[in-house]
Design a protein around this motif. Structure first.
Motif, mmCIF file in Angstrom:
data_model
loop_
_atom_site.group_PDB
_atom_site.id
_atom_site.type_symbol
_atom_site.label_atom_id
_atom_site.label_comp_id
_atom_site.label_asym_id
_atom_site.label_seq_id
_atom_site.Cartn_x
_atom_site.Cartn_y
_atom_site.Cartn_z
ATOM 1 N N SER A 34 -11.627 -16.426 25.854
ATOM 2 C CA SER A 34 -12.218 -15.319 25.104
ATOM 3 C C SER A 34 -13.640 -15.644 24.664
ATOM 4 C CB SER A 34 -11.340 -15.006 23.889
ATOM 5 O OG SER A 34 -11.948 -14.035 23.065
ATOM 6 N N THR A 35 -13.847 -16.858 24.171
ATOM 7 C CA THR A 35 -15.164 -17.243 23.658
ATOM 8 C C THR A 35 -16.190 -17.341 24.781
ATOM 9 O OG1 THR A 35 -14.114 -18.464 21.845
ATOM 10 C CG2 THR A 35 -16.418 -18.998 22.349
ATOM 11 N N LEU A 36 -15.816 -17.947 25.896
ATOM 12 C CA LEU A 36 -16.755 -18.064 27.014
ATOM 13 C C LEU A 36 -17.130 -16.687 27.558
ATOM 14 C CD1 LEU A 36 -15.389 -21.186 28.953
ATOM 15 C CD2 LEU A 36 -17.242 -21.072 27.280
ATOM 16 N N LYS A 37 -16.170 -15.766 27.562
ATOM 17 C CA LYS A 37 -16.485 -14.401 27.986
ATOM 18 C C LYS A 37 -17.449 -13.744 27.005
ATOM 19 C CE LYS A 37 -12.264 -13.487 30.616
ATOM 20 N NZ LYS A 37 -10.967 -12.747 30.664
ATOM 21 N N ASN A 38 -17.252 -14.014 25.709
ATOM 22 C CA ASN A 38 -18.166 -13.459 24.699
ATOM 23 C C ASN A 38 -19.593 -13.934 24.906
ATOM 24 O OD1 ASN A 38 -16.098 -12.069 23.457
ATOM 25 N ND2 ASN A 38 -15.745 -13.629 21.886
ATOM 26 N N PHE A 39 -19.734 -15.143 25.433
ATOM 27 C CA PHE A 39 -21.079 -15.687 25.651
ATOM 28 C C PHE A 39 -21.539 -15.533 27.105
ATOM 29 C CE2 PHE A 39 -19.874 -17.869 21.711
ATOM 30 C CZ PHE A 39 -20.985 -17.552 20.943
ATOM 31 N N GLY A 40 -20.864 -14.639 27.838
ATOM 32 C CA GLY A 40 -21.424 -14.238 29.122
ATOM 33 C C GLY A 40 -20.653 -14.568 30.359
ATOM 34 N N MET A 41 -19.603 -15.423 30.283
ATOM 35 C CA MET A 41 -18.902 -15.786 31.509
ATOM 36 C C MET A 41 -18.271 -14.551 32.141
ATOM 37 S SD MET A 41 -16.114 -18.819 32.200
ATOM 38 C CE MET A 41 -14.625 -17.935 31.715
ATOM 39 N N GLY A 42 -18.616 -14.310 33.410
ATOM 40 C CA GLY A 42 -18.126 -13.142 34.108
ATOM 41 C C GLY A 42 -18.974 -11.904 33.888
ATOM 42 N N ARG A 43 -20.099 -12.060 33.197
ATOM 43 C CA ARG A 43 -20.945 -10.906 32.898
ATOM 44 C C ARG A 43 -22.359 -11.125 33.452
ATOM 45 N NH1 ARG A 43 -19.225 -9.765 26.544
ATOM 46 N NH2 ARG A 43 -16.994 -9.414 26.954
ATOM 47 N N LYS A 44 -23.169 -10.101 33.292
ATOM 48 C CA LYS A 44 -24.530 -10.128 33.827
ATOM 49 C C LYS A 44 -25.370 -11.232 33.202
ATOM 50 C CE LYS A 44 -27.293 -7.993 36.722
ATOM 51 N NZ LYS A 44 -26.960 -7.886 38.164
ATOM 52 N N SER A 45 -25.151 -11.525 31.926
ATOM 53 C CA SER A 45 -25.982 -12.521 31.250
ATOM 54 C C SER A 45 -25.825 -13.907 31.857
ATOM 55 C CB SER A 45 -25.655 -12.565 29.752
ATOM 56 O OG SER A 45 -24.280 -12.846 29.544
ATOM 57 N N ILE A 46 -24.583 -14.282 32.228
ATOM 58 C CA ILE A 46 -24.404 -15.599 32.831
ATOM 59 C C ILE A 46 -24.941 -15.612 34.253
ATOM 60 C CG2 ILE A 46 -22.115 -15.343 33.862
ATOM 61 C CD1 ILE A 46 -23.394 -18.353 31.826
ATOM 62 N N SER B 255 -6.224 -24.257 42.383
ATOM 63 C CA SER B 255 -4.798 -24.246 42.081
ATOM 64 C C SER B 255 -4.333 -22.798 41.977
ATOM 65 C CB SER B 255 -4.486 -25.049 40.825
ATOM 66 O OG SER B 255 -3.084 -25.235 40.706
ATOM 67 N N ALA B 256 -3.194 -22.568 41.304
ATOM 68 C CA ALA B 256 -2.626 -21.217 41.244
ATOM 69 C C ALA B 256 -1.686 -21.125 40.055
ATOM 70 C CB ALA B 256 -1.878 -20.893 42.543
ATOM 71 N N GLY B 257 -1.368 -19.903 39.676
ATOM 72 C CA GLY B 257 -0.407 -19.693 38.602
ATOM 73 C C GLY B 257 -1.006 -19.867 37.221
ATOM 74 N N LYS B 258 -0.161 -20.211 36.252
ATOM 75 C CA LYS B 258 -0.575 -20.276 34.857
ATOM 76 C C LYS B 258 -1.618 -21.353 34.599
ATOM 77 C CE LYS B 258 3.681 -18.384 32.854
ATOM 78 N NZ LYS B 258 2.997 -17.224 32.241
ATOM 79 N N ARG B 259 -1.631 -22.391 35.409
ATOM 80 C CA ARG B 259 -2.563 -23.501 35.197
ATOM 81 C C ARG B 259 -3.783 -23.427 36.107
ATOM 82 N NH1 ARG B 259 -2.153 -27.265 30.832
ATOM 83 N NH2 ARG B 259 -0.015 -27.085 30.060
ATOM 84 N N ILE B 260 -4.048 -22.264 36.676
ATOM 85 C CA ILE B 260 -5.230 -22.128 37.524
ATOM 86 C C ILE B 260 -6.485 -22.431 36.701
ATOM 87 C CG2 ILE B 260 -5.567 -19.656 37.075
ATOM 88 C CD1 ILE B 260 -6.266 -19.354 40.073
ATOM 89 N N CYS B 261 -7.491 -22.975 37.338
ATOM 90 C CA CYS B 261 -8.738 -23.355 36.653
ATOM 91 C C CYS B 261 -9.307 -22.173 35.881
ATOM 92 C CB CYS B 261 -9.746 -23.849 37.681
ATOM 93 S SG CYS B 261 -11.398 -24.163 37.010
ATOM 94 N N LEU B 262 -9.543 -22.361 34.571
ATOM 95 C CA LEU B 262 -10.044 -21.247 33.761
ATOM 96 C C LEU B 262 -11.500 -20.909 34.072
ATOM 97 C CD1 LEU B 262 -11.994 -22.332 31.226
ATOM 98 C CD2 LEU B 262 -9.825 -23.011 30.268
ATOM 99 N N GLY B 263 -12.209 -21.807 34.759
ATOM 100 C CA GLY B 263 -13.602 -21.547 35.109
ATOM 101 C C GLY B 263 -13.785 -21.051 36.533
ATOM 102 N N GLU B 264 -12.709 -20.533 37.144
ATOM 103 C CA GLU B 264 -12.792 -20.112 38.550
ATOM 104 C C GLU B 264 -13.902 -19.091 38.777
ATOM 105 O OE1 GLU B 264 -10.167 -17.862 42.043
ATOM 106 O OE2 GLU B 264 -9.331 -18.131 40.030
ATOM 107 N N SER B 265 -13.963 -18.051 37.959
ATOM 108 C CA SER B 265 -14.963 -16.992 38.186
ATOM 109 C C SER B 265 -16.381 -17.541 38.041
ATOM 110 C CB SER B 265 -14.747 -15.830 37.216
ATOM 111 O OG SER B 265 -14.935 -16.235 35.868
ATOM 112 N N LEU B 266 -16.574 -18.441 37.083
ATOM 113 C CA LEU B 266 -17.896 -19.047 36.897
ATOM 114 C C LEU B 266 -18.254 -19.930 38.087
ATOM 115 C CD1 LEU B 266 -20.397 -19.601 35.174
ATOM 116 C CD2 LEU B 266 -19.095 -21.402 33.995
ATOM 117 N N ALA B 267 -17.314 -20.717 38.554
ATOM 118 C CA ALA B 267 -17.567 -21.608 39.689
ATOM 119 C C ALA B 267 -17.912 -20.811 40.944
ATOM 120 C CB ALA B 267 -16.347 -22.486 39.940
#
Length: 504
Positions: free
Chosen positions: A143-155, A443-455
């Motif tokens: 939630s916090t990383l999204k608030n600061f731009g992850m997955g958005r135009k700013s990042i 990886s996949a499932g519940k433990r998939i990398c939380l930074g996938e979209s950023l990467a």
């Protein structure tokens, strides 16, 4: 004599050999006197294991994934190996991995904390935590990383700006050959630094250089055979010298840097205007300071930052290293990407995320790089969250589960040429990009990398910006570029080469 010969083969001499011999003898005595566990007979089959040593001699410490793939051919898609005296259930192949991690994600969604990570983080942070701690810290972090731009135009704009810093640094080399690895780490790390610390670092910053070098060294040590020995025999290895001691010292130094950053944030914190992840966590800590069971405590902040800093620096930058080597080895692939960039982006503007949909070949190449290099062959170990019946076997709660991502990314039934670099794996007959359910580098499932979209954003924007500006030309004959890993363990580490970056 067997034990003494064994420790001698580990490269120890004199007092070190004697000490290890004594410790192994004590462990053997304890093993033979411990009560037998009735569930062992319900575990999946696997190679016979020695007391204490487990399957040490059936798994090559320098090529773990190859050993496990070979055992999978012998024992099937679900089998058991022993890491010292602890069982680990290996999942091999697309069907077994998908069934466990996705279809039964809740049952297989725990984290098995390897001894080296237990020693380092003691289950704090994101990567090595479980239960309510993991749920709360992961949810807050996303939630916090999204608030600061992850997955958005700013990042995206930050990535574009950092890519230009990278281009400038390379141009300053004035067409002399060099290894780009350090610059790639600087650029990628600055993206996560901007989210976590609220600022980027200059490439000439000596403190930043030291931190990046320590992170790189840690990845190499974690992927090497000594850490595999540590995970099998932590009690013994704690008494012995070796690269694991350097890992622990590097982590202590990195934690000291993070503590300084946290203290600086505390001194300048404005509750109504959080600047970054640290500010947001500090505010959450104050909100919950009277809750006796709050997970928003200093140690979780410290290790959440460490997890983000390490993963956000090393994985994407290493993938870019591989990409440059592969494209230098296969200039015809590089030329096709240059043509697509010229057609879609041109030379007068920066590449954008929207361009990816119009650049199917470039997208296919990036996906194929990730598939081919198989960066994290086993990901991080999972654990079952309860006693689990799986394919006729009983896996007891807390048992280590190793989803062999290599067997999915390199499976012969999913890919036309699994062991060769082939962008056509991600292109249909019309040349359009096509997805594959067997593409699991994060990886996949519940433990998939939380930074996938950023990467994914970083890989596309950094690589296309580099190729918009340069041609990658190797110093050595391209046929001599070895695109197999120099180290294969927790991660597959590439060779280090120098290249000419010729301006276009």
């Amino acid at each position: 004599m067997f034990l003494y010969s064994l420790v001698a083969t580990m490269g120890l001499n004199g007092p070190g050999t004697t000490l290890l011999f004594v410790l192994l003898t004590i462990l053997f005595i304890k093993w033979f006197h411990k009560p037998k566990q009735p569930w062992k007979s319900r575990l999946p089959p696997g190679p016979s294991a020695l007391p204490i040593l487990g399957n040490l001699f059936q798994v090559d410490r320098r090529a773990t994934k190859k050993s496990l793939m070979k055992l999978g051919e012998q024992y099937g898609p679900v089998f058991t190996i022993w890491l010292g005296s602890c069982p680990a259930v290996v999942l091999c192949g697309h069907e077994a991995v998908t069934e466990a991690l996705i279809e039964r994600g809740h049952d297989f969604g725990g984290r098995y904390v390897l001894p080296v990570f237990k020693t380092l983080s003691n289950d704090y942070g994101i990567a090595s935590s479980n239960g309510e701690r993991w749920k709360q810290i992961r949810r807050f972090t996303l939630s916090t990383l999204k608030n600061f731009g992850m997955g958005r135009k700013s990042i995206e704009q930050r990535n574009q700006e950092e890519a230009q810093f990278l281009v400038t640094a390379i141009r300053n080399k004035k067409d002399t050959p060099f290894s780009p690895n350090l610059f790639l780490r600087f650029a990628v790390s600055n993206i996560i630094c901007s989210l976590v610390f609220g600022d980027r670092f200059d490439y000439e910053d000596k403190r930043f250089l030291t931190l990046i070098e320590m992170i790189s060294e840690n990845m190499r040590v974690l992927s090497g055979p000594w850490i595999q020995m540590y995970n099998n025999f932590p009690t013994i290895m704690d008494f012995l010298p070796g690269p694991h001691k350097k890992l622990f010292q590097n982590v202590a130094d990195l934690l000291n840097f993070i503590k300084q950053m946290i203290q600086s944030h505390k001194e300048s914190l404005q509750k109504d205007f959080p600047r970054d992840y640290i500010d947001s966590f500090l505010i959450k800590m104050e909100e919950e300071e009277h809750k006796h069971d709050s997970e928003f405590i200093h140690m979780n902040l410290l290790w959440a930052i460490m997890d983000l800093f390490f993963a956000g620096t090393e994985t994407t930058s290493t993938t870019l290293q591989w990409a440059i080597q592969i494209l230098a080895k296969y200039p015809q692939v590089q030329e096709k990407i240059h043509g697509e960039i010229d057609e879609v982006v041109g030379s007068c503007r920066r590449p954008t995320v929207e361009d990816r949909a119009k650049m199917p070949y470039t997208d296919a190449v990036i996906h194929e790089v990730q598939r081919y290099i198989d960066l994290a062959p086993m990901g991080l170990p999972h654990a079952v969250t309860k006693d689990v019946e799986f394919r006729g076997y009983l896996i007891p709660e807390g048992t280590c589960v190793l989803p062999l991502l290599s067997s999915v990314l390199k499976g012969t039934s999913q890919w036309e040429t699994p062991d060769k670099f082939n962008p056509n794996h991600f292109l249909d007959e019309n040349g359009d990009f096509k997805q594959s359910k067997s593409f699991m580098p994060f990886s996949a499932g519940k433990r998939i990398c939380l930074g996938e979209s950023l990467a994914r954003m970083e890989l596309f924007l950094f690589l296309t910006t580099l190729l918009q500006n340069f041609v990658f030309k190797p110093v050595i004959d391209r046929k001599e570029i070895d695109i197999s890993p120099v180290i294969s363990g927790l991660a597959d580490v590439p060779n280090d080469y120098e290249f000419y970056f010729i301006s276009r």
